[in-house]
Design an enzyme around this catalytic site. Structure first.
Site, PDB file in Angstrom:
ATOM      1  N   ASN A  42     -44.238  23.613  -3.345  1.00  0.00           N
ATOM      2  CA  ASN A  42     -43.055  23.603  -2.289  1.00  0.00           C
ATOM      3  C   ASN A  42     -42.629  21.925  -2.356  1.00  0.00           C
ATOM      4  O   ASN A  42     -43.434  21.262  -1.853  1.00  0.00           O
ATOM      5  CB  ASN A  42     -44.039  23.915  -1.059  1.00  0.00           C
ATOM      6  CG  ASN A  42     -43.115  24.180   0.212  1.00  0.00           C
ATOM      7  OD1 ASN A  42     -41.962  23.550   0.007  1.00  0.00           O
ATOM      8  ND2 ASN A  42     -43.585  24.535   1.200  1.00  0.00           N
TER       9      ASN A  42
ATOM     10  N   ARG B  89     -41.654  27.683  -4.370  1.00  0.00           N
ATOM     11  CA  ARG B  89     -41.126  28.295  -3.043  1.00  0.00           C
ATOM     12  C   ARG B  89     -39.670  27.657  -3.055  1.00  0.00           C
ATOM     13  O   ARG B  89     -39.273  26.485  -3.155  1.00  0.00           O
ATOM     14  CB  ARG B  89     -41.635  27.418  -1.835  1.00  0.00           C
ATOM     15  CG  ARG B  89     -41.066  27.976  -0.629  1.00  0.00           C
ATOM     16  CD  ARG B  89     -41.516  27.410   0.513  1.00  0.00           C
ATOM     17  NE  ARG B  89     -40.821  27.944   1.704  1.00  0.00           N
ATOM     18  CZ  ARG B  89     -40.573  27.331   3.053  1.00  0.00           C
ATOM     19  NH1 ARG B  89     -40.975  25.830   2.868  1.00  0.00           N
ATOM     20  NH2 ARG B  89     -39.791  27.643   3.870  1.00  0.00           N
TER      21      ARG B  89
ATOM     22  N   HIS C 273     -38.664  33.221   6.356  1.00  0.00           N
ATOM     23  CA  HIS C 273     -40.063  33.262   6.485  1.00  0.00           C
ATOM     24  C   HIS C 273     -40.585  34.802   5.799  1.00  0.00           C
ATOM     25  O   HIS C 273     -41.573  35.339   6.143  1.00  0.00           O
ATOM     26  CB  HIS C 273     -40.683  33.858   7.744  1.00  0.00           C
ATOM     27  CG  HIS C 273     -40.865  32.447   8.572  1.00  0.00           C
ATOM     28  ND1 HIS C 273     -40.637  32.496  10.063  1.00  0.00           N
ATOM     29  CD2 HIS C 273     -41.092  31.257   8.489  1.00  0.00           C
ATOM     30  CE1 HIS C 273     -40.817  31.158  10.536  1.00  0.00           C
ATOM     31  NE2 HIS C 273     -41.021  30.359   9.770  1.00  0.00           N
TER      32      HIS C 273
ATOM     33  N   GLU D 262     -48.522  32.266   2.206  1.00  0.00           N
ATOM     34  CA  GLU D 262     -47.502  32.439   1.634  1.00  0.00           C
ATOM     35  C   GLU D 262     -47.559  31.760   0.102  1.00  0.00           C
ATOM     36  O   GLU D 262     -47.146  32.356  -0.656  1.00  0.00           O
ATOM     37  CB  GLU D 262     -46.401  31.466   2.340  1.00  0.00           C
ATOM     38  CG  GLU D 262     -45.947  31.949   3.605  1.00  0.00           C
ATOM     39  CD  GLU D 262     -45.233  31.068   4.403  1.00  0.00           C
ATOM     40  OE1 GLU D 262     -45.895  30.206   4.982  1.00  0.00           O
ATOM     41  OE2 GLU D 262     -44.013  31.026   4.498  1.00  0.00           O
TER      42      GLU D 262
ATOM     43  N   ARG E 234     -36.344  24.469  18.147  1.00  0.00           N
ATOM     44  CA  ARG E 234     -35.213  25.071  18.239  1.00  0.00           C
ATOM     45  C   ARG E 234     -35.059  26.125  19.309  1.00  0.00           C
ATOM     46  O   ARG E 234     -36.081  26.632  19.481  1.00  0.00           O
ATOM     47  CB  ARG E 234     -35.102  26.014  16.853  1.00  0.00           C
ATOM     48  CG  ARG E 234     -35.272  24.951  15.431  1.00  0.00           C
ATOM     49  CD  ARG E 234     -35.063  25.646  14.225  1.00  0.00           C
ATOM     50  NE  ARG E 234     -36.047  24.932  13.444  1.00  0.00           N
ATOM     51  CZ  ARG E 234     -36.646  25.721  12.490  1.00  0.00           C
ATOM     52  NH1 ARG E 234     -36.328  26.996  12.077  1.00  0.00           N
ATOM     53  NH2 ARG E 234     -37.625  25.308  11.712  1.00  0.00           N
TER      54      ARG E 234
END
Ligand code: ADP
Length: 409
Positions: A7, A96, A185, A390, A246
């Site tokens: 990643n 990823r 996601h 993940e 956010r």
């Protein structure tokens, strides 16, 4: 098969070395052999961290000037710690990749054409895709013989129907600029949905799920017979739930109003939306749910309000996606907050008995950082906590793609 999962960010690489194959996936016993990160790449104070369980993390500070040097260091560290005897034991690399646009509905073995398509998505994810691609370039240099696979955050949500992904904007913006809801996601939602079906021995076709990923970024997905049919993040990861920093759903006119009142530039507004909203913005003190729960317990009203707004938004999406799906079998909590915070789960599910959701307070309290059911025996919908993984899903997809096996999406 030993797979290196990467990643890559602008100045960092996170990695895991994972052993997986069909039998290990079937028995859920594929495992992480080593994991770690390189941070502050491009400086003489880069940090290389490697953990080979059960040994503790080894951390070194050194000069690492670029991503290629960083990856070479990672591979040396894997050899030194006996995670691999030789580089040739790494049989594939899984990357990823944040944005696959409309082109990728599943993971794919990377080649020149795939690289071009990912380049084409750079303008949709300018902060992520270029670095994800850089990971591919350096891995190709360091391990030229090894196949590489791209696993996209957006791919799982490509099954959304147009009624879920089209915005109420002039349609020409979709045609011209590809403005639509993509969702993110996806790897996490797909993993926990798979795991839910595995735990209960159910086929994809037999289960409808609502999956809530509550971490720093937060999203909810409605999963019908294994397919994402709606998700709360949209064109960017800004839409939907209230997150750490956010704001999630907001009246777009409020943003125009703030920009005009405070004379903010696009750049100012972007910074505000990414860094100063959400839990942090409402509480004025922290984006970390642990700190807010502690502050709220001491009577901090702003922290309490931030938690309430956060949980209420989750509850609204659970209600909305119950309507989307018509029938729901399971509700899943995952992500740092979803896995570890009984009070958030309790508040988000409060008053949902009519929808078939009843949390058992004792079970809820007992399931922290591990897999477990938290609903009462009478609850029509099973509520599960399933820690996300993940990297494991990226490794599994990489294995399947390299072997030419079917790729569930
Ligand atoms: P990311 O989205 O960056 O992968 P995580 O999924 O690890 O992040 O979630 C990080 C968040 O999880 C932290 O900001 C923190 O708010 C929350 N968290 C972690 N542990 C707990 C806990 N015990 N109680 C409440 N929140 C927690």
């Amino acid at each position: 098969m030993k797979i290196l999962v990467l990643n890559c960010g602008s100045s960092s690489i996170k990695f895991q070395l994972i052993e997986t194959d069909s039998d290990l996936i079937e028995s859920n016993t594929d495992r992480c052999i080593a994991k770690g990160s390189v941070e502050r790449i491009g400086t003489d104070e880069a940090t290389l961290r490697v953990t080979v369980p059960p040994n503790p993390c080894k951390s070194t500070t050194l000069e690492i000037l670029d991503h290629q040097a960083a990856l070479s260091r990672v591979i040396n560290a894997l050899k030194e710690s006996h995670a691999v005897a030789d580089i040739s034991q790494i049989q594939a690399v899984g990357h990823r990749v944040v944005h696959g646009g409309e082109r990728f509905a599943a993971s794919v073995v990377m080649d020149d054409e795939v690289e071009k398509e990912i380049q084409h998505c750079v303008e949709l994810a300018p902060l992520h895709n270029p670095h994800n691609l850089r990971g591919y370039y350096v891995a190709r240099k360091v391990m030229p013989q090894v196949p590489q696979v791209a696993v996209f955050d957006t791919a799982f949500h490509q099954s959304m129907p147009p009624r879920a992904y089209v915005y109420g904007l002039p349609y020409s913006y979709y045609r011209r600029y590809r403005i639509r809801r993509y969702g993110f996601h996806g790897t996490s939602h797909r993993y926990v949905a798979f795991r839910y079906r595995q735990i209960f021995g159910k086929a994809r076709e037999d289960v409808n799920l609502i999956s809530t990923h509550l971490g720093n970024g937060c999203s909810v997905t409605a999963i019908e017979k294994g397919h994402s049919v709606d998700t709360s993040m949209g064109f960017t990861p800004q839409e939907g739930l209230v997150m750490g920093t956010r704001c999630g759903d907001i009246d777009p006119a409020a943003l125009l109003y703030i920009m005009s009142k405070d004379e903010l530039t696009l750049h100012d507004m972007s910074t505000l939306l990414n860094k100063f909203c959400g839990l942090y913005g409402i509480s004025g003190e922290s984006n970390d749910m642990r700190e807010l729960i502690a502050a709220s317990a001491k009577g901090d009203e702003q922290a309490k309000l931030a938690i309430e707004v956060f949980c209420y938004r989750v509850k609204k999406y659970i209600g909305a996606y119950s309507a989307t799906l018509g029938h729901v079998d399971g509700l899943i909590f995952t992500g740092g907050i979803g896995e570890n915070s009984p009070p958030v789960r309790a508040l988000a599910c409060e008053g949902l008995t009519e929808l078939g959701i009843q949390i058992d307070p004792e079970r809820n309290q007992a399931v922290v950082g591990k897999e477990g059911e938290i609903s009462t025996p009478a609850s029509r919908i099973r509520v599960m906590v399933i820690p996300t993984n993940e990297e494991l899903l990226i490794a599994r997809d990489t294995f399947r793609a390299v072997r030419g096996l079917p790729l569930p999406h």
